[in-house]
Design a protein around this motif. Sequence first.
Motif, PDB file in Angstrom:
ATOM      1  N   LEU A  73      73.576 -96.110  50.758  1.00  0.00           N
ATOM      2  CA  LEU A  73      73.321 -94.703  50.473  1.00  0.00           C
ATOM      3  C   LEU A  73      71.916 -94.598  49.895  1.00  0.00           C
ATOM      4  N   TYR A  74      71.205 -93.533  50.240  1.00  0.00           N
ATOM      5  CA  TYR A  74      69.833 -93.348  49.795  1.00  0.00           C
ATOM      6  C   TYR A  74      69.686 -91.996  49.100  1.00  0.00           C
ATOM      7  N   LEU A  75      69.061 -92.006  47.938  1.00  0.00           N
ATOM      8  CA  LEU A  75      68.691 -90.785  47.228  1.00  0.00           C
ATOM      9  C   LEU A  75      67.183 -90.816  47.024  1.00  0.00           C
ATOM     10  N   VAL A  76      66.479 -89.904  47.676  1.00  0.00           N
ATOM     11  CA  VAL A  76      65.028 -89.838  47.567  1.00  0.00           C
ATOM     12  C   VAL A  76      64.687 -88.755  46.543  1.00  0.00           C
ATOM     13  N   MET A  77      64.132 -89.177  45.424  1.00  0.00           N
ATOM     14  CA  MET A  77      63.924 -88.288  44.292  1.00  0.00           C
ATOM     15  C   MET A  77      62.452 -88.233  43.897  1.00  0.00           C
ATOM     16  N   GLU A  78      62.192 -87.365  42.962  1.00  0.00           N
ATOM     17  CA  GLU A  78      60.848 -87.187  42.422  1.00  0.00           C
ATOM     18  C   GLU A  78      60.398 -88.456  41.708  1.00  0.00           C
ATOM     19  N   TYR A  79      59.153 -88.851  41.951  1.00  0.00           N
ATOM     20  CA  TYR A  79      58.594 -90.017  41.269  1.00  0.00           C
ATOM     21  C   TYR A  79      57.827 -89.562  40.030  1.00  0.00           C
ATOM     22  N   LEU A  80      58.192 -90.141  38.880  1.00  0.00           N
ATOM     23  CA  LEU A  80      57.557 -89.796  37.605  1.00  0.00           C
ATOM     24  C   LEU A  80      56.755 -90.995  37.117  1.00  0.00           C
ATOM     25  N   PRO A  81      55.421 -90.917  37.176  1.00  0.00           N
ATOM     26  CA  PRO A  81      54.601 -92.093  36.870  1.00  0.00           C
ATOM     27  C   PRO A  81      54.404 -92.363  35.381  1.00  0.00           C
ATOM     28  N   GLY A  82      54.934 -91.507  34.508  1.00  0.00           N
ATOM     29  CA  GLY A  82      54.680 -91.684  33.073  1.00  0.00           C
ATOM     30  C   GLY A  82      55.546 -92.704  32.390  1.00  0.00           C
TER      31      GLY A  82
ATOM     32  N   ARG B 283      66.755 -79.700  61.355  1.00  0.00           N
ATOM     33  CA  ARG B 283      67.536 -80.422  62.364  1.00  0.00           C
ATOM     34  C   ARG B 283      67.180 -81.901  62.414  1.00  0.00           C
ATOM     35  N   HIS B 284      66.003 -82.245  61.887  1.00  0.00           N
ATOM     36  CA  HIS B 284      65.590 -83.649  61.902  1.00  0.00           C
ATOM     37  C   HIS B 284      66.434 -84.458  60.920  1.00  0.00           C
ATOM     38  N   LYS B 285      67.003 -85.529  61.381  1.00  0.00           N
ATOM     39  CA  LYS B 285      67.847 -86.371  60.544  1.00  0.00           C
ATOM     40  C   LYS B 285      66.993 -87.431  59.874  1.00  0.00           C
ATOM     41  N   MET B 286      66.930 -87.354  58.533  1.00  0.00           N
ATOM     42  CA  MET B 286      66.119 -88.297  57.777  1.00  0.00           C
ATOM     43  C   MET B 286      66.792 -89.661  57.775  1.00  0.00           C
ATOM     44  N   GLY B 287      65.963 -90.695  57.683  1.00  0.00           N
ATOM     45  CA  GLY B 287      66.467 -92.061  57.615  1.00  0.00           C
ATOM     46  C   GLY B 287      65.500 -92.942  56.857  1.00  0.00           C
TER      47      GLY B 287
ATOM     48  N   SER C 269      66.276 -77.426  38.010  1.00  0.00           N
ATOM     49  CA  SER C 269      65.663 -77.272  36.692  1.00  0.00           C
ATOM     50  C   SER C 269      64.429 -78.161  36.608  1.00  0.00           C
ATOM     51  N   ASP C 270      63.426 -77.681  35.882  1.00  0.00           N
ATOM     52  CA  ASP C 270      62.222 -78.481  35.644  1.00  0.00           C
ATOM     53  C   ASP C 270      62.456 -79.571  34.612  1.00  0.00           C
ATOM     54  N   CYS C 271      63.646 -79.607  34.013  1.00  0.00           N
ATOM     55  CA  CYS C 271      63.944 -80.576  32.953  1.00  0.00           C
ATOM     56  C   CYS C 271      64.667 -81.813  33.477  1.00  0.00           C
ATOM     57  N   ILE C 272      65.042 -81.845  34.750  1.00  0.00           N
ATOM     58  CA  ILE C 272      65.697 -83.019  35.314  1.00  0.00           C
ATOM     59  C   ILE C 272      64.949 -83.453  36.572  1.00  0.00           C
ATOM     60  N   VAL C 273      65.164 -84.694  36.957  1.00  0.00           N
ATOM     61  CA  VAL C 273      64.507 -85.247  38.139  1.00  0.00           C
ATOM     62  C   VAL C 273      65.020 -84.520  39.392  1.00  0.00           C
ATOM     63  N   LYS C 274      64.112 -84.175  40.287  1.00  0.00           N
ATOM     64  CA  LYS C 274      64.476 -83.425  41.486  1.00  0.00           C
ATOM     65  C   LYS C 274      64.912 -84.373  42.605  1.00  0.00           C
ATOM     66  N   LEU C 275      65.914 -83.939  43.364  1.00  0.00           N
ATOM     67  CA  LEU C 275      66.377 -84.653  44.551  1.00  0.00           C
ATOM     68  C   LEU C 275      65.811 -83.954  45.782  1.00  0.00           C
ATOM     69  N   TYR C 276      65.119 -84.719  46.648  1.00  0.00           N
ATOM     70  CA  TYR C 276      64.517 -84.147  47.851  1.00  0.00           C
ATOM     71  C   TYR C 276      65.345 -84.441  49.104  1.00  0.00           C
ATOM     72  N   TYR C 277      65.823 -85.664  49.248  1.00  0.00           N
ATOM     73  CA  TYR C 277      66.599 -86.033  50.427  1.00  0.00           C
ATOM     74  C   TYR C 277      67.758 -86.942  50.005  1.00  0.00           C
ATOM     75  N   SER C 278      68.824 -86.894  50.790  1.00  0.00           N
ATOM     76  CA  SER C 278      69.924 -87.856  50.637  1.00  0.00           C
ATOM     77  C   SER C 278      70.471 -88.149  52.028  1.00  0.00           C
ATOM     78  N   PHE C 279      70.641 -89.429  52.341  1.00  0.00           N
ATOM     79  CA  PHE C 279      71.150 -89.836  53.647  1.00  0.00           C
ATOM     80  C   PHE C 279      71.789 -91.215  53.488  1.00  0.00           C
ATOM     81  N   GLN C 280      72.344 -91.722  54.571  1.00  0.00           N
ATOM     82  CA  GLN C 280      73.051 -92.996  54.516  1.00  0.00           C
ATOM     83  C   GLN C 280      72.968 -93.692  55.857  1.00  0.00           C
ATOM     84  N   ASP C 281      73.239 -94.997  55.831  1.00  0.00           N
ATOM     85  CA  ASP C 281      73.431 -95.768  57.053  1.00  0.00           C
ATOM     86  C   ASP C 281      74.735 -96.558  56.902  1.00  0.00           C
ATOM     87  N   ASP C 282      74.921 -97.565  57.707  1.00  0.00           N
ATOM     88  CA  ASP C 282      76.192 -98.290  57.681  1.00  0.00           C
ATOM     89  C   ASP C 282      76.409 -99.054  56.380  1.00  0.00           C
ATOM     90  N   ASP C 283      75.335 -99.436  55.705  1.00  0.00           N
ATOM     91  CA  ASP C 283      75.471-100.308  54.532  1.00  0.00           C
ATOM     92  C   ASP C 283      75.046 -99.654  53.222  1.00  0.00           C
TER      93      ASP C 283
END
Length: 332
Positions: free
Chosen positions: A181-190, A100-104, A165-179
């Motif tokens: 769009l945000y896609l919060v994805m897996e960080y790959l440090p390599g 129920r918590h709205k990410m931002g 799939s373990d072969c593609i970057v994972k998406l954890y969150y997606s949200f937006q504001d007035d200006d």
Amino acid sequence: MDSARGWFQKLSSTKKDPMAGDGKPPSAEEASNITKQRVAAAKQYIEKHYKEQMKNLQERKERRVLLEQKLADADVSQEDQTNLLKFLEKKETEYMRLQRHKMGADDFELLTMIGKGAFGEVRICREKTTGQVYAMKKLKKSEMLRRGQVEHVKAERNLLAEVDSDCIVKLYYSFQDDDYLYLVMEYLPGGDMMTLLMRKDILTEDEARFYVAETVLAIESIHKHNYIHRDIKPDNLLLDRYGHLKLSDFGLCKPLDCSTLEEKDFSVGDSTNGGSKSESPTAPKRTQQEQLENWQKNRRMLVSLSPCLFYSGYTRLYCSRGPAEERLWNGM
């Protein structure tokens, strides 16, 4: 109720003022149409909301009955059953509260910028509550509308949400504001494959086998869900901390309707077998020295074409792989 009230306020704010523009009030027919549209939208939202609520409630009841049956079959004492059920109820309540918590954007601390594109940027960010590090892709709405990229962004988000799939970057969150769009994805440090190829210059045969195999598996994982990537290049092949490869950047991906494909779409025309040889003269061959000089001059461009070289030059490796390659192919 708060979410419904906020939704109604947002709907009302998006509607243009009837008195704006030429200053004339809308006619009775126009006002009636606007009211009907708002009523239809509200009805659709309420029906969808309560349908999801009833579905979730029914699934919770079914899970509890199934769990109670398994505990009874496992011959667990009544006290242990009660304690376990209470523990799982608490966990499920916490999970529902998080849903129920709205990410931002305020829930994340922005760190270093790691990429910038035509209408967006990618930054390393840290979630404030958990301290988990992610990669946040921030896309400007006005630029996407101006460039006509809305459908591409929708396809990217749908693919990341649909394909697990373990072969593609994972998406954890997606949200937006007035200006934005945000896609919060897996960080790959390599880093990416481009950096690796520029640093190592030439990969060994074992390294080529490894990265080609993981590239094929990544592409296959999205093809199974009827998507095509259309932007395969070393910059979009990222490496995790263990050196495994993952496919990223699905901004040009496209859903494919396989039901419309026919057998002739996979056949090769006769023109490639010599039917048009007389129409295209043979290009003069370069000497070995000229090839070497041209390769050094256009090194980065040649590196960008390396996935094509993977498939054309190393396809034979899959046809005669031994036990080690078989283990790699099976997911090691």
